[in-house]
Design a protein around this motif. Structure first.
Motif, PDB file in Angstrom:
ATOM      1  N   MET A   1       0.844  -1.346   0.053  1.00  0.00           N
ATOM      2  CA  MET A   1       0.075  -0.127   0.039  1.00  0.00           C
ATOM      3  C   MET A   1       0.896   1.305  -0.018  1.00  0.00           C
ATOM      4  O   MET A   1       0.329   2.354   0.006  1.00  0.00           O
ATOM      5  CB  MET A   1      -0.911  -0.164   1.253  1.00  0.00           C
ATOM      6  N   LEU A  35     -11.001  -0.380   5.536  1.00  0.00           N
ATOM      7  CA  LEU A  35     -10.741  -1.473   4.625  1.00  0.00           C
ATOM      8  C   LEU A  35     -11.537  -1.025   3.069  1.00  0.00           C
ATOM      9  O   LEU A  35     -10.768  -1.120   2.127  1.00  0.00           O
ATOM     10  CB  LEU A  35     -10.922  -2.615   5.043  1.00  0.00           C
ATOM     11  N   ASN A  39      -9.839  -0.136  -0.184  1.00  0.00           N
ATOM     12  CA  ASN A  39     -10.300  -0.794  -1.575  1.00  0.00           C
ATOM     13  C   ASN A  39     -10.752  -0.013  -2.734  1.00  0.00           C
ATOM     14  O   ASN A  39     -11.349  -0.774  -3.552  1.00  0.00           O
ATOM     15  CB  ASN A  39     -11.328  -1.997  -1.087  1.00  0.00           C
ATOM     16  N   GLU A  41      -9.271   1.445  -4.763  1.00  0.00           N
ATOM     17  CA  GLU A  41      -8.173   0.947  -5.828  1.00  0.00           C
ATOM     18  C   GLU A  41      -8.262   2.323  -6.642  1.00  0.00           C
ATOM     19  O   GLU A  41      -7.971   3.409  -6.391  1.00  0.00           O
ATOM     20  CB  GLU A  41      -8.994  -0.267  -6.474  1.00  0.00           C
ATOM     21  N   THR A 227     -32.289 -11.589   3.797  1.00  0.00           N
ATOM     22  CA  THR A 227     -31.340 -12.790   3.166  1.00  0.00           C
ATOM     23  C   THR A 227     -30.018 -12.254   3.075  1.00  0.00           C
ATOM     24  O   THR A 227     -29.951 -10.917   2.654  1.00  0.00           O
ATOM     25  CB  THR A 227     -31.883 -13.237   2.122  1.00  0.00           C
ATOM     26  N   ASN A 228     -29.333 -12.989   3.217  1.00  0.00           N
ATOM     27  CA  ASN A 228     -27.725 -12.665   2.901  1.00  0.00           C
ATOM     28  C   ASN A 228     -27.058 -11.886   3.988  1.00  0.00           C
ATOM     29  O   ASN A 228     -28.016 -11.319   5.151  1.00  0.00           O
ATOM     30  CB  ASN A 228     -27.573 -12.063   1.448  1.00  0.00           C
ATOM     31  N   LYS A 229     -26.158 -11.196   3.763  1.00  0.00           N
ATOM     32  CA  LYS A 229     -25.602 -10.216   4.915  1.00  0.00           C
ATOM     33  C   LYS A 229     -24.650  -9.024   4.068  1.00  0.00           C
ATOM     34  O   LYS A 229     -24.408  -9.109   3.030  1.00  0.00           O
ATOM     35  CB  LYS A 229     -24.669 -11.031   5.839  1.00  0.00           C
TER      36      LYS A 229
END
Lengths: 593, 159
Positions: A1, A35, A39, A41, A227-229
């Motif tokens: 980084m 993070l 990220n 980028e 549903t999902n996270k």
């Protein structure tokens, strides 16, 4: 980084314009939100055109206390944290809480339910941590319990696009204080589910779970759930099978409880306009008055009086190409008489609810009672029969548009278009109609059927229709109503109603809370009652899935008052029952309307 | 659903009938014994316990440890920990998804590979890292993945 740091240097030397200095800090957290920034980028390069990162422990060694904007992740747990946060606040012009730990305390706050000493004992056992400032904890605080916070970015973790969006926004626009920065980006590139009449757009969803709670905890249907996270979280059917292949009964309560319009109905506006515009069609526009009463909240009219607004609406619909505009209440009454007749002639228990969702509930959850579903005509079927008989004699093709308080009718292919109270103003707007321009006196309902146009006291809820059905049954069989009416409340939202005399006995069970239905739908129910009625919506059709979302009892009462003032109340049960039986017999015999 | 599977799930439900809110432990046991928590298993649990299918599906989709499909013959674990991520782990994961035409948690049509996304595998010096069964592959490059996968396919043919 190290790349990031060298880029900062190169960009700094290349440009001379003053840049905003940004510091990114963390307290108790997993550093996942930071993070997300790391990220970014290639987007980080664009960001570095406008800002200079002076402190970001997760990715760089350099540190400076000279910054304008501070992003802070994590919650505050120790006096040293508190001191450091106050220093950051003093240095920063703008302080932004980054992520759920900073905004709400999130999982860190879970430990507050136990004493600090107990927590330390549990985690560190006998380790020597006395007089060590790292272990000097107090109950977890979110940032704004310690300092003033200017902005909040929520999420666990935050969406990186969101961070980018707000850095850009803060560096190019004057910020407003204490703004909750949740909205404004459509970073989740997820496709809308448009497979059934109830549609879901995850881009709009804020995951408040109102729909989830209504469907699972209040109605006990279990068609949809969270549903999902994280960023992938959506409201979905199990295995994403879609609402049609599922326990969904299309009551639409997810839709009226959605505060952001993530759930919406399949729109029939375009279709309705097509039907109205085609000169080969003979268009009958049926208005369910409960839907019209709800639509009053969104109709583009300055009229306060329901009757006047309705008159103008009828006149404007006619100007749009509707050949007839009829009152759906008539078909309700015909259906009441039909059901009363059935009950008076048969010993079987019957589920008299007209609500297709309630019928769907029986088919999906209690198939053993399928044989008890009402066999006589529902109001929709009455409507199709009556209008079919009246208006198919000409050369034009009969097309029916129904304004309904319920989206479930959209699944009825025999009705050409079904509009909800929400869609009606859209139809008017698309056609550029100003309804106030039309004189209320020009708008009267067609198709009178010789029926009494009255409002059944408390109708559309409060078991008024069930009462009317057993009254009609009694009237039909004994030609009087000289019986004792006893209403017993078995528990909250469950009532028993009986007509009892030496001549005979009719009784009904009314369940106003769908979650309680299963408890009463047992084997012996068929022996105990003539009529069983229940509906999924909380005040009946007045808050149906096709109405305007509301949780205010005042607004619901207002809708009820509109109907009462418009039609006037029934003079009495005997009078009312006689009227509807007469009209029904006339219709059955195929007499003149 | 086979009678054997029903018997296994009945036994699991029975075993944990006395503890408070056994939802997660029931699901973990099903995955442990039957290899995955498929639709028919979840439906069976929902019909025979206090948990609804929506609730079970919500929990299963929340935790990456659960899988909806039977596992493949070989399990590929792609590290998505910090070190691997920084050194291009997400690109490796994407490449594997493209080659195998599955998402993490899925199994290839031929049943040979299943793909899992995991946190740190404990060898950050070798990042980016993937593991196939018990074999660790370090410093993997996008272009080299096909070759690694082919070696398993060849092995399969040889058998």
């Amino acid at each position: 980084m190290t790349m990031v740091v060298s880029d900062v240097e190169s960009v700094k030397s290349a440009q001379t314009a003053p840049k905003y200095k940004v510091g990114i800090f963390d307290f108790a957290s997993c550093e996942g939100c930071e993070l997300q920034i790391a990220n970014l980028e290639e987007d980080i390069l664009e960001l570095l055109d406008t800002v200079e990162v002076v402190s970001f422990r997760e990715v760089m060694k350099e540190h400076s206390d000279d910054y304008d904007i501070a992003f802070i992740e994590g919650s505050i747990n120790r006096p040293v944290d508190e001191k450091r946060l106050k220093e950051i606040r003093a240095n920063a012009k703008i302080l932004i809480a980054l992520g759920d730990c900073a905004t709400t305390g999130c999982v860190n706050k879970l430990r507050n339910q136990w004493p600090d000493a107990e927590n330390l004992k549990e985690v560190y056992a006998d380790a020597d941590i006395a007089n060590n400032e790292y272990f000097d904890v107090f109950p977890t605080k979110k940032l704004n319990e310690v300092v003033d916070v200017d902005f909040y970015i929520r999420g666990c973790p935050v969406r990186k696009e969101q961070v980018l969006y707000y850095i850009r926004r803060l560096t190019t626009m004057a910020p407003r204080k204490n703004l909750d920065l949740r909205f404004g980006v459509t970073a989740r590139e997820m496709e809308a589910d448009t497979r059934s009449i109830i549609q879901y757009d995850p881009q709009k969803c804020i995951l408040c779970r109102h729909c989830d709670i209504v469907c699972n905890e209040i109605l006990d249907i279990h068609a949809i759930g969270l549903t999902n996270k994280g960023n992938e979280s959506i409201i979905s059917t199990p295995f994403n099978k879609g609402l049609d292949d599922n326990k969904c009964i299309s009551c639409g309560q997810c839709l009226v409880n959605c505060p952001v319009g993530a759930f919406s109905e399949h729109s029939d506006v375009e279709k309705a306009i097509g039907l109205l515009d085609d000169p080969n069609n003979f268009v009958v526009f049926a208005i369910d008055l409960t839907a019209a009463a709800a639509a009053m909240e969104v109709l583009p009219t300055d009229r306060d009086d329901f009757g006047e607004a309705l008159g103008s609406l009828i006149a404007s619909l006619k100007s749009l190409g509707a050949d007839r505009v009829v009152d759906f209440t008539h078909f309700n009454y015909l259906s009441l008489a039909a059901q009363g007749t059935y009950v008076s002639e048969n010993d079987d228990m019957v589920f008299t609810s007209w609500c297709p969702s309630a019928n769907s509930y029986i088919r999906k959850f209690h198939p053993e009672f399928k044989k008890n579903l009402q066999k006589v005509s529902s109001p929709e079927q009455m409507m199709l029969d009556v209008l079919g008989e009246r208006y198919t004699k000409g050369e034009k093709t009969l097309k029916i548009i129904l304004l309904s308080p319920c989206i479930v009718h959209k699944g009825n292919s025999k009705i050409d278009a079904v509009l909800t109270a929400r869609e009606l103003p859209r139809l008017l707007k698309q056609k550029g109609v100003d309804i106030d321009f039309h004189d209320p006196a020009d708008g009267v309902f067609d198709c009178e059927l010789g029926l009494s146009s009255v409002f059944v006291k408390g109708a559309s809820s409060d078991y008024a229709y069930s009462l009317a059905i057993i009254q009609t049954a009694y009237m039909r069989k004994f030609n009087n109503l000289d019986a004792r009416l006893a209403v017993t409340t078995l528990e909250d939202y469950v009532h028993e109603m009986a007509f009892d005399s030496e001549e005979g006995f009719f009784n009904a069970l009314i369940i106003e809370d769908l979650a309680k239905a299963s408890k009463y739908l047992t084997k012996d129910i068929a022996k105990r009652y003539n009529v069983v009625e229940f509906y999924p919506c909380f005040h009946g059709c007045l808050t149906g899935g096709g109405t305007i979302p509301t949780t205010s009892i005042d607004i619901i009462d207002q809708r009820r008052d509109y109907l009462r003032n418009f039609k006037g109340e029934s003079k009495g049960p005997v009078w009312f029952s006689k009227q509807i039986i007469e009209a029904y017999d006339k219709q059955i015999k195929g007499g003149e309307f | 659903m086979e009678a054997k599977d029903k018997f296994i799930i009945d036994t699991i439900l029975d075993t944990y009938s006395n503890i408070d809110d056994p939802q997660l432990v029931i699901l973990q046991n099903i995955q442990e014994i039957l290899g995955y928590v498929g639709e028919e298993y979840l439906t069976y649990v929902s019909e025979n316990s206090e948990y609804s299918l929506t609730e079970l599906y919500g929990v299963v989709s929340f935790y990456p440890q659960f899988r909806f499909d039977p596992p493949g013959k070989h399990t590929i674990k792609v590290c998505s920990g910090t070190a691997c991520h920084v050194r291009g782990g997400s690109g490796i994961a994407q490449e594997l998804e493209d080659i195998l035409e599955i998402k993490p948690g899925g199994t290839t049509k031929d049943g040979l590979f299943s793909l899992e996304s995991v946190r740190c595998l404990g060898c950050c010096g070798l990042s980016p890292v993937i593991m196939i069964d018990e074999e660790t592959y370090g410093r993997v490059k996008k272009g080299g993945l096909q070759k690694i996968l082919d070696s398993y396919k060849t092995e399969e043919v040889a058998e």
